[in-house]
Motif scaffolding. Sequence first.
Motif, PDB file in Angstrom:
ATOM      1  N   UNK A 523      51.304  40.133  57.916  1.00 32.69           N
ATOM      2  CA  UNK A 523      52.694  40.046  58.376  1.00 32.69           C
ATOM      3  C   UNK A 523      53.413  38.785  57.908  1.00 32.69           C
ATOM      4  N   UNK A 524      52.701  37.887  57.233  1.00 35.65           N
ATOM      5  CA  UNK A 524      53.304  36.638  56.788  1.00 35.65           C
ATOM      6  C   UNK A 524      53.697  36.738  55.314  1.00 35.65           C
ATOM      7  N   UNK A 525      54.954  36.434  54.994  1.00 33.12           N
ATOM      8  CA  UNK A 525      55.472  36.647  53.641  1.00 33.12           C
ATOM      9  C   UNK A 525      54.804  35.728  52.613  1.00 33.12           C
ATOM     10  N   UNK A 526      54.352  36.337  51.521  1.00 32.05           N
ATOM     11  CA  UNK A 526      53.656  35.601  50.466  1.00 32.05           C
ATOM     12  C   UNK A 526      54.103  36.085  49.094  1.00 32.05           C
ATOM     13  N   UNK A 527      53.733  35.353  48.080  1.00 26.21           N
ATOM     14  CA  UNK A 527      54.135  35.696  46.717  1.00 26.21           C
ATOM     15  C   UNK A 527      52.966  36.289  45.932  1.00 26.21           C
ATOM     16  N   UNK A 528      53.249  37.081  44.899  1.00 22.99           N
ATOM     17  CA  UNK A 528      52.178  37.637  44.060  1.00 22.99           C
ATOM     18  C   UNK A 528      51.282  36.570  43.427  1.00 22.99           C
ATOM     19  N   UNK A 621      40.793  42.391  40.834  1.00 28.22           N
ATOM     20  CA  UNK A 621      40.196  41.434  39.904  1.00 28.22           C
ATOM     21  C   UNK A 621      38.937  41.991  39.260  1.00 28.22           C
ATOM     22  N   UNK A 622      38.578  41.377  38.172  1.00 22.93           N
ATOM     23  CA  UNK A 622      37.268  41.509  37.553  1.00 22.93           C
ATOM     24  C   UNK A 622      36.675  40.104  37.601  1.00 22.93           C
ATOM     25  N   UNK A 623      35.437  39.905  37.201  1.00 17.63           N
ATOM     26  CA  UNK A 623      34.902  38.543  37.225  1.00 17.63           C
ATOM     27  C   UNK A 623      35.666  37.555  36.338  1.00 17.63           C
ATOM     28  N   UNK A 624      36.455  38.047  35.370  1.00 19.85           N
ATOM     29  CA  UNK A 624      37.136  37.125  34.459  1.00 19.85           C
ATOM     30  C   UNK A 624      38.658  37.200  34.484  1.00 19.85           C
ATOM     31  N   UNK A 625      39.242  37.970  35.408  1.00 19.09           N
ATOM     32  CA  UNK A 625      40.698  38.033  35.489  1.00 19.09           C
ATOM     33  C   UNK A 625      41.118  38.602  36.845  1.00 19.09           C
ATOM     34  N   UNK A 626      42.172  38.021  37.432  1.00 15.49           N
ATOM     35  CA  UNK A 626      42.673  38.504  38.723  1.00 15.49           C
ATOM     36  C   UNK A 626      44.173  38.732  38.625  1.00 15.49           C
ATOM     37  N   UNK A 627      44.649  39.785  39.266  1.00 16.31           N
ATOM     38  CA  UNK A 627      46.076  40.083  39.187  1.00 16.31           C
ATOM     39  C   UNK A 627      46.621  40.671  40.474  1.00 16.31           C
ATOM     40  N   UNK A 628      47.910  40.443  40.696  1.00 17.04           N
ATOM     41  CA  UNK A 628      48.586  40.982  41.877  1.00 17.04           C
ATOM     42  C   UNK A 628      49.825  41.739  41.434  1.00 17.04           C
TER      43      UNK A 628
END
Length: 749
Positions: A523-528, A621-628
């Motif tokens: 419920x708390x606003x966050x960014x990608x 994510x994979x072990x070598x890259x994370x994305x939102x």
Amino acid sequence: MGKKRSGGGLSPTQQAAKFLGVSALAGAVLAGIALPAAGALGLAAKGSVEEFDEIPANLKRPPLSQRTTILDSEGGTIATVFSRDRTLVDLKDISPYMQKAIIAIEDSRFYEHGAVDVKGILRALNENAQSGTVSQGASTLTQQYVKNVFVEEAGNDPTKVAEATQQTLGRKIRELKYAIQVEQELGKKQILENYLNITFFGQQAYGVEAASQRYFSKSAKDLELDEAALLAGIVQSPSRYDPVNDSEEARKRRNIVLNRMVATRDITQEEADAAKKKPLGLEVSRPREGCITATRGAGFFCDYVRNAFLNDPAFGETREDRVKIWDKGGLKIRTTLDPQAQESVQTAIKDNVRQSDQVATAVTIVEPGTGKILGMGQSRPYGSDISKGELSYNLSVDKRMGGGAGYQPGSTFKPIVAAAALEQGKSPTQKYASPYEMPYPSPVDTCSGQWTNTRNEKLTNENEKEVGPYGMKEATAKSVNTYYVELISDIGICPVTSMAEKMGVNRADGEQMAQAPSIALGTQEMSPLTMAAAYATFASRGIYCTPIAIESVIDADGKSMPVPKTKCNRAMSTKTADTVNTLLKGVVEDGTGKQAGLGSRPSAGKTGTTDFRYAAWFVGYTPNMAGAVWVGDPEHKRQMTDITIGGNYYPKVYGGEVPGPIWKAAMSGALAGKPAPDFNLVDIPKDKPKDHEKDEADDEDQKPGKPEKPGGGGNPWPDFTIPPDVLGGNGNGGGNGGGNGGGRWPQPR
């Protein structure tokens, strides 16, 4: 007693005369600066000759503002930014016509006199005295150069610019003194070169090279006679003689310059006549400057780089210092942006969400273990034209870095709760009753006391068939709300907010995280960017690294500047991280995130869908890259029901249904050709199927259930008063708009 004058009791006028080596009469003329009735014009001797010795060390060759080039990780240009469009060139690379034209019109005796042209002053004094106005000046090219240096050093501060150009006797006397020193130390040719590089030619062009490119789309070394005369004529009044806006005035002024060049015997009358017959011949090149010109859709990343530079003490002790360095420019900034990842991000966005859609998407990719931002993009392009769907703020980042107030991440926050519980000693096999509907447990421990459900507020799961008991693995795969609220209520809220802090998870608006069990539901606003960097912690087996965008900076002198490095810390044990990785791999394989799977490449992630469908997420994510990936209305007004996105109709938008495929496409291209390591998984026994369950996943991101309970981004019942202790925080909505957000709303009465 009054203060004793320096210079043996000489007045400022007499000291000026002494410095210039002229008679007292000429000194008196200098004191008047060739202006009639100086007192009547409001001129005063502000500043004294005592300041003569305080000559700036950089006056001889000041660091002029230039273009800054922002590069990707492979050295390709992303964008060129500048406060003043200028490219420095040597005198040998400036057309001889240009050199002669500027001297003829601005200071025809340049090579004959010293820093001050006494004959010119007397001539100007006579002309001005007869007219009763300031009709003719007497500044030499050297004096003009000195004044331009002070204007340049004033930068974009209007107060300092006014001080540098004010018509006072004190300023003029200082200008004369500096001109003498410059003449002694530089010589005529260097002064001419410096002058042509510093002077403003209108149309945002500073220096002759930028001016030549602006008006004629050619280098200064290639200027013809008529072109050089036109540029030389602009200097006296760039607005009045602007050839783009007033071609007739510019033509008249050009011809005056040509006549002066004949008078100084730089050209013949025949050459002048031929040049006068030519049209202006403009071939205007508009300046392409700033992040709005960035390639590969990296405008917002470019803006993030600028904010990173201006906010980090590594680039200057104070923000004012950093702004000055940025405005001076001449920098080569190599960033972390990976061309392959950025291209993949933009392609994934373009193929799934249109610029004209009612909602937008933002995608960010980071590298686990380094914090490097590899890709950043959004469907609403960088710009200020709202009618075209452009945005001037970055949907991927926090407010202080050029973003909005953020967006509720929904169930993508649940893995942080899981990590906190595991660190507190909870087993991944921990079971809770997890009913379809329940009141929030009360009281619940917080960092400073207890939270109490004074309104008997309730929550539900997405689907009526989601009825426990559940263990952590199945509850995570199905994103069971009641399980995670029971879990956070069991361990307390403080371990969760502490874990979030260790993972760099903060509200996008800079406010404190709410101390309420509803935070388990995002419920708390966050960014990608925040969420991508947090999930990278799981990928790197518990190590969180702060996001970075700048790898190196070379200043205008070719020297390397210190740059901030990522700061890494262990946020959780490797065992906890491996356990969460196992949980989230199950989400992609058998849960709400199946549409985001990368095939044979091991991946993990979590879906999120907020109440009223104001936002939908997939963070993986994979072990070598994370994305939102976030999808929603930047103004937090449009619910994603009965909506068309990217040409496809959706009765309701789920995290696995729209953000999931975007994530899959972006990550697939970014990871193409790169190693495909596996996770270090742990064995978590699977719950036995319940009688009422089917084989397929009946969860928040697979099948719609009953109408969801409202939970953030605006009060749907304005007549219903919500007490502060029910809300999970003040929220503030998402992006630049939005409602109260923060917690779960009570059901309407």
